[in-house]
Design an enzyme around this catalytic site. Structure first.
Site, PDB file in Angstrom:
ATOM      1  N   ARG A 118       0.869  -1.194   0.000  1.00 20.48           N
ATOM      2  CA  ARG A 118       0.000   0.000   0.000  1.00 20.48           C
ATOM      3  C   ARG A 118       0.893   1.228   0.000  1.00 20.48           C
ATOM      4  O   ARG A 118       2.124   1.105   0.050  1.00 20.48           O
ATOM      5  CB  ARG A 118      -0.901  -0.003   1.232  1.00 20.48           C
ATOM      6  CG  ARG A 118      -0.090  -0.048   2.510  1.00 20.48           C
ATOM      7  CD  ARG A 118      -0.945   0.074   3.756  1.00 20.48           C
ATOM      8  NE  ARG A 118      -0.118  -0.103   4.943  1.00 20.48           N
ATOM      9  CZ  ARG A 118      -0.522   0.112   6.172  1.00 20.48           C
ATOM     10  NH1 ARG A 118      -1.742   0.497   6.409  1.00 20.48           N
ATOM     11  NH2 ARG A 118       0.294  -0.065   7.191  1.00 20.48           N
ATOM     12  N   CYS A 122       1.875   6.649  -7.563  1.00 18.44           N
ATOM     13  CA  CYS A 122       2.497   7.873  -8.054  1.00 18.44           C
ATOM     14  C   CYS A 122       1.549   9.031  -7.769  1.00 18.44           C
ATOM     15  O   CYS A 122       0.368   8.961  -8.092  1.00 18.44           O
ATOM     16  CB  CYS A 122       2.727   7.730  -9.560  1.00 18.44           C
ATOM     17  SG  CYS A 122       3.198   9.284 -10.311  1.00 18.44           S
ATOM     18  N   GLU A 157      -1.697   8.081   6.032  1.00 19.13           N
ATOM     19  CA  GLU A 157      -0.250   8.231   6.225  1.00 19.13           C
ATOM     20  C   GLU A 157       0.494   8.450   4.907  1.00 19.13           C
ATOM     21  O   GLU A 157       1.347   7.645   4.512  1.00 19.13           O
ATOM     22  CB  GLU A 157       0.309   7.014   6.965  1.00 19.13           C
ATOM     23  CG  GLU A 157      -0.221   6.898   8.369  1.00 19.13           C
ATOM     24  CD  GLU A 157       0.482   5.833   9.213  1.00 19.13           C
ATOM     25  OE1 GLU A 157       1.129   4.939   8.636  1.00 19.13           O
ATOM     26  OE2 GLU A 157       0.403   5.917  10.450  1.00 19.13           O
ATOM     27  N   CYS A 162       8.085   9.177  -5.855  1.00 20.59           N
ATOM     28  CA  CYS A 162       8.078   8.407  -7.096  1.00 20.59           C
ATOM     29  C   CYS A 162       9.020   9.087  -8.086  1.00 20.59           C
ATOM     30  O   CYS A 162       9.105  10.313  -8.127  1.00 20.59           O
ATOM     31  CB  CYS A 162       6.649   8.380  -7.631  1.00 20.59           C
ATOM     32  SG  CYS A 162       6.501   7.649  -9.262  1.00 20.59           S
ATOM     33  N   CYS A 164       9.069   8.370 -11.530  1.00 23.40           N
ATOM     34  CA  CYS A 164       8.634   8.067 -12.898  1.00 23.40           C
ATOM     35  C   CYS A 164       8.795   9.304 -13.792  1.00 23.40           C
ATOM     36  O   CYS A 164       9.095  10.389 -13.306  1.00 23.40           O
ATOM     37  CB  CYS A 164       7.188   7.590 -12.907  1.00 23.40           C
ATOM     38  SG  CYS A 164       5.989   8.923 -12.721  1.00 23.40           S
ATOM     39  N   CYS A 167       6.763  12.274 -12.729  1.00 22.97           N
ATOM     40  CA  CYS A 167       7.291  12.971 -11.545  1.00 22.97           C
ATOM     41  C   CYS A 167       8.537  13.772 -11.920  1.00 22.97           C
ATOM     42  O   CYS A 167       8.747  14.876 -11.410  1.00 22.97           O
ATOM     43  CB  CYS A 167       7.564  11.982 -10.417  1.00 22.97           C
ATOM     44  SG  CYS A 167       6.022  11.334  -9.722  1.00 22.97           S
ATOM     45  N   GLU A 314      -4.643   7.307  15.602  1.00 24.72           N
ATOM     46  CA  GLU A 314      -4.353   5.887  15.832  1.00 24.72           C
ATOM     47  C   GLU A 314      -3.421   5.737  17.023  1.00 24.72           C
ATOM     48  O   GLU A 314      -2.538   6.572  17.246  1.00 24.72           O
ATOM     49  CB  GLU A 314      -3.624   5.264  14.625  1.00 24.72           C
ATOM     50  CG  GLU A 314      -4.431   5.120  13.369  1.00 24.72           C
ATOM     51  CD  GLU A 314      -3.600   4.505  12.236  1.00 24.72           C
ATOM     52  OE1 GLU A 314      -2.607   3.797  12.522  1.00 24.72           O
ATOM     53  OE2 GLU A 314      -3.937   4.754  11.068  1.00 24.72           O
ATOM     54  N   TRP A 322       4.599  -4.711  14.470  1.00 23.51           N
ATOM     55  CA  TRP A 322       5.656  -4.370  13.511  1.00 23.51           C
ATOM     56  C   TRP A 322       6.900  -3.811  14.192  1.00 23.51           C
ATOM     57  O   TRP A 322       7.926  -3.630  13.543  1.00 23.51           O
ATOM     58  CB  TRP A 322       5.142  -3.379  12.459  1.00 23.51           C
ATOM     59  CG  TRP A 322       4.462  -2.169  13.025  1.00 23.51           C
ATOM     60  CD1 TRP A 322       3.117  -2.003  13.195  1.00 23.51           C
ATOM     61  CD2 TRP A 322       5.076  -0.958  13.491  1.00 23.51           C
ATOM     62  NE1 TRP A 322       2.849  -0.769  13.744  1.00 23.51           N
ATOM     63  CE2 TRP A 322       4.035  -0.104  13.939  1.00 23.51           C
ATOM     64  CE3 TRP A 322       6.398  -0.503  13.594  1.00 23.51           C
ATOM     65  CZ2 TRP A 322       4.266   1.167  14.473  1.00 23.51           C
ATOM     66  CZ3 TRP A 322       6.633   0.768  14.124  1.00 23.51           C
ATOM     67  CH2 TRP A 322       5.572   1.582  14.544  1.00 23.51           C
ATOM     68  N   GLU A 362      -1.476  -7.868   9.311  1.00 20.00           N
ATOM     69  CA  GLU A 362      -1.781  -7.231  10.597  1.00 20.00           C
ATOM     70  C   GLU A 362      -2.685  -8.083  11.483  1.00 20.00           C
ATOM     71  O   GLU A 362      -3.302  -7.580  12.415  1.00 20.00           O
ATOM     72  CB  GLU A 362      -2.353  -5.837  10.355  1.00 20.00           C
ATOM     73  CG  GLU A 362      -1.243  -4.896   9.875  1.00 20.00           C
ATOM     74  CD  GLU A 362      -1.694  -3.477   9.616  1.00 20.00           C
ATOM     75  OE1 GLU A 362      -2.870  -3.273   9.291  1.00 20.00           O
ATOM     76  OE2 GLU A 362      -0.840  -2.577   9.733  1.00 20.00           O
ATOM     77  N   LYS A 363      -2.738  -9.382  11.178  1.00 26.01           N
ATOM     78  CA  LYS A 363      -3.671 -10.227  11.927  1.00 26.01           C
ATOM     79  C   LYS A 363      -3.325 -10.321  13.414  1.00 26.01           C
ATOM     80  O   LYS A 363      -4.180 -10.609  14.230  1.00 26.01           O
ATOM     81  CB  LYS A 363      -3.772 -11.619  11.307  1.00 26.01           C
ATOM     82  CG  LYS A 363      -2.482 -12.430  11.311  1.00 26.01           C
ATOM     83  CD  LYS A 363      -2.679 -13.755  10.598  1.00 26.01           C
ATOM     84  CE  LYS A 363      -1.441 -14.625  10.635  1.00 26.01           C
ATOM     85  NZ  LYS A 363      -0.319 -14.054   9.860  1.00 26.01           N
TER      86      LYS A 363
HETATM   87  C1  GLA Z   1      -0.252   2.702  10.602  1.00 24.35           C
HETATM   88  C2  GLA Z   1      -1.393   2.601   9.598  1.00 24.35           C
HETATM   89  C3  GLA Z   1      -2.433   1.604   9.989  1.00 24.35           C
HETATM   90  C4  GLA Z   1      -1.818   0.357  10.582  1.00 24.35           C
HETATM   91  C5  GLA Z   1      -0.957   0.753  11.743  1.00 24.35           C
HETATM   92  C6  GLA Z   1      -0.348  -0.429  12.464  1.00 24.35           C
HETATM   93  O1  GLA Z   1      -0.402   3.681  11.522  1.00 24.35           O
HETATM   94  O2  GLA Z   1      -1.998   3.829   9.352  1.00 24.35           O
HETATM   95  O3  GLA Z   1      -3.197   1.292   8.848  1.00 24.35           O
HETATM   96  O4  GLA Z   1      -1.061  -0.279   9.612  1.00 24.35           O
HETATM   97  O5  GLA Z   1       0.085   1.549  11.279  1.00 24.35           O
HETATM   98  O6  GLA Z   1       0.346  -0.013  13.600  1.00 24.35           O
HETATM   99 ZN    ZN Z   2       5.458   9.226 -10.519  1.00 25.12          ZN
END
Ligand code: GLA
Ligand code: ZN
Length: 687
Positions: A118, A122, A157, A162, A164, A167, A314, A322, A362-363
């Site tokens: 994710r 671009c 976030e 990029c 390309c 850009c 968040e 992570w 992220e499970k």
């Molecule tokens: C970021 C993302 C979320 C998630 C969290 C996990 O802040 O915005 O979608 O992936 O990290 O900590």
């Molecule tokens: Zn680009």
């Protein structure tokens, strides 16, 4: 004291909720029903929906399915749960990457990414922009007036860049617009160095490790371009919202002290700042250092919009999955760290995530609802308890703080310092130095704004600008005026070195700060790890400090040009040269800290400055170790948060005012005991 409006007048309360992904559960209808029951039990009143839902919203190009979202939002409305509705641009459907490879990002090595993960599109691609406009327009058309929707969560976030051809073209246009002539461009980038002269605009290309990286002015401009292009994309996303007359507030979630974007450039485009906070609590025996850093970031987010309350968009109710180690929050830490955000000016406490995804990466990330699925878990109880407390804090909504002290933590300066090759290429420690100057203020409960160098300084009494390596046009003059008008300015070694193009100031460092500081910095010594010098305070110095502090890493060799020496180096060939100075200018003064000093230097030095300049602490008392005090006010009442991030029980004397407990309305004794990780919310009259 000003008071701001609530984020939404539909719900003038402190908001409590999470990122919610019902689209992952459409084969489990009972889960969705259960979610509503659990949300109410958890005292949640807001959810962020649709953040990564593009493939569910538009399963085939031009084919849209909104029924599932209609149902979710209608159910929320019935249950008085409100929604930040997201635009889904943070991740795109597979069909799009397959049909239009130009939406995929090209890395610095000029190789186009495959589809996956994710946050990797671009920002310039006309197709991506068109697709985003279509989906955003559909969402606004359908949901802008939905009773559950209270705001727009734009993308997720934003980050990255990029390389390309689109850009590159956009970068060339940006550069052309900025410099107009090749002559000016070559001067600003100092390209005669190593024969890097640009003779045609088409030769301008983004920096790359296998190409050009040695032109610092260009690296800086590329980073500025990336920010501008991201802001432009952000504006493009907001376009349909405003075009169709939706006035709901817009935000995009920022990341901590993320270095890839200059968040200050977003401040006028968004209505409310929000950010995602994932501190590593319990990594060390003492949480205070971590807490002070998070406090600094909260202060920065509040300062972005001049004190306007922000959103904690968040945070994790337990652990992430992570970080290097997924440490659980010990009992009390969830309540304490969530209220820390509120203490510094957040009007929300939100989580990633409501329910754990059943599969994919992220499970196993912390969530309010575990795979177990029920409410009798420690984490769920913690969340519900916090929600109950937050429901009693309506009075706090829109309140803020007006600090007398500001700390400059400037993104462009940070980029330039880290790109530059100079006195220490391992461990220049800009962020660490910022921290060192913030910590004593946090320890003493002194409210601080964390700003960049473009901000208005005139409302502050003390301005701290550690390592102000870059001084952009007008800033030196602004600081001079600040001091002349009675302000106290504090800066350090490695300041006043370059201008906005990363070109060194000619005629003596610290360039435009030289007059204000009354010194000339001739050379700077980089010390190897383990090497030290001593900095001995002069007898009877105006700060009343005594003894010798240990200097490490960077020692600036300065000459007095009107300033007074408060300390001298002890060793090496520059023994007896000034190491700490003060210069009096107009009604104010300017301190120069010439060396990087070990603790307790910052504590001793800043305590004295705070005392001498009459800076107000939240509570007029010395706070015990690990305890901090923050406040918010509406002008009539002051809401004081006393937080113990330390491991030990501590006592705080509260003799400076009459306090009541905000949560139970009972009077508070003049000596308060705070157990480990305890936070108390107190109320007193403003005077
Ligand atoms: C970021 C993302 C979320 C998630 C969290 C996990 O802040 O915005 O979608 O992936 O990290 O900590
Ligand atoms: Zn680009």
């Amino acid at each position: 004291m000003k008071k701001f409006l609530p984020i939404s007048d539909k719900i003038p309360k402190i908001l409590h909720g999470a990122d919610y992904n019902p689209e992952q559960w459409y084969r489990y209808p009972h889960v969705l029903e259960e979610d509503i029951r659990l949300m109410k039990l958890a005292n949640c009143n807001v959810m962020s929906v649709g953040i990564f839902s593009w493939a569910t919203l538009e399963p085939k190009e031009g084919v849209f399915t909104f029924k599932w979202l209609d149902d979710v939002l209608d159910t929320f409305a019935k249950n008085e749960i409100y929604v930040f509705l997201a635009t889904p641009s943070g991740a795109r459907p597979t069909w799009m990457s397959q049909k239009y490879p130009e939406v995929l990002r090209v890395s610095e090595n000029r190789v186009r990414n495959l589809h996956g993960a994710r946050h990797n599109h671009c920002f310039t691609s006309p197709v991506y922009r068109e697709k985003v406009e279509i989906i955003n327009t559909k969402l606004v058309e359908r949901y802008a007036d939905h009773p559950a929707v209270i705001g727009w969560h734009i993308s997720n976030e934003y980050s990255g860049n990029c390389h390309c051809h689109y850009c590159q073209e956009a970068f060339r246009d940006w550069v052309k617009q900025k410099y107009t002539t090749l002559e000016d461009l070559n001067h600003a980038w100092w390209t005669t160095f190593w024969s890097h002269t640009i003779t045609d605009w088409s030769q301008v290309e983004s920096p790359a490790r296998h190409g050009e990286m040695s032109v610092h002015g260009m690296n800086l401009d590329w980073k500025r371009f990336v920010t501008d292009q991201t802001v432009d994309f952000f504006k493009h996303e907001i376009g349909p919202i405003r075009k169709m007359g939706s006035n709901l507030p817009v935000t995009t979630n920022f990341m901590e002290a993320f270095e890839g974007l200059n968040y200050w450039k977003f401040k006028d485009v968004l209505d409310v700042v929000s950010w995602d906070s994932y501190p590593t609590w319990h990594e060390f025996d003492d949480n205070s250092e971590q807490a002070a850093w998070v406090g600094l970031i909260h202060d920065m987010k509040r300062s972005l919009k001049n004190g306007k309350p922000f959103m904690l968009m968040e945070s994790t109710p337990s652990s992430t999955n992570w970080q290097k180690v997924s440490k659980l929050k010990k009992p009390g830490m969830h309540f304490l760290s969530s209220l820390q955000a509120v203490a510094h000016g957040s009007d929300t406490v939100q989580y990633f995530q409501w329910r754990k995804s059943r599969g994919s990466s992220e499970k196993l990330h912390g969530a309010v609802v575990d795979h177990y699925g029920k409410e009798d878990t420690r984490v769920f109880r913690d969340v519900a308890n916090l929600g109950e407390a937050l429901s009693k804090l309506d009075a706090l909504v829109g309140t803020t703080v007006e600090p007398e002290v500001a700390l400059i933590f400037d993104t462009e300066n940070r980029w330039a310092i880290k790109d530059s090759q100079g006195p220490r290429n391992v461990g220049i420690h800009y962020e660490e130095t910022i921290r060192r100057h913030y910590r004593p203020l946090w320890d003493q409960g002194v409210p601080v704004d964390v700003i960049d160098m473009e901000c208005d300084f005139s409302k502050y009494k003390v301005l701290i600008a550690p390592m102000l390596y870059m001084v952009r046009p007008g800033v030196g003059e602004k600081i001079e005026r600040f001091v002349e008008n009675g302000g106290t300015f504090i800066t350090t070694y490695w300041s006043g070195i370059v201008d906005e193009n990363d070109l060194c100031f000619l005629g003596g460092f610290p360039g435009p700060l030289r007059k204000t500081l009354g010194i000339w910095s001739e050379e700077i010594d980089g010390l190897h790890d383990g090497q030290t010098n001593g900095v001995t305070m002069t007898k009877g110095n105006t700060l009343g400090l005594e003894g010798t502090y240990e200097a490490i890493e960077l020692c600036d060799l300065i000459h007095l040009e009107g300033a007074e020496a408060l300390a001298y180096y002890q060793e090496d060939f520059y023994a007896n040269q000034p190491a700490l100075t003060v210069n009096y200018l107009g009604k104010g003064k300017a301190y120069y800290i010439a060396s990087r000093n070990q603790e307790p230097f910052h504590t001793d030095f800043l305590s004295q400055v705070i005392k001498q300049e009459g800076i107000k602490r939240v509570i007029n008392t010395d706070l015990p170790e690990g305890v901090t005090a923050q406040m918010r006010s509406d002008g009539e009442n002051e809401y004081v948060f006393l937080s113990n991030f330390g491991e030990r029980e501590q006592k705080v004397s509260l003799t400076d005012a009459y306090y009541v407990d905000l949560l139970n309305a009972e009077p508070v004794a003049s000596e308060l005991t705070l157990t480990q990780y305890e936070v108390r919310l107190l109320k007193r009259k403003a005077n």
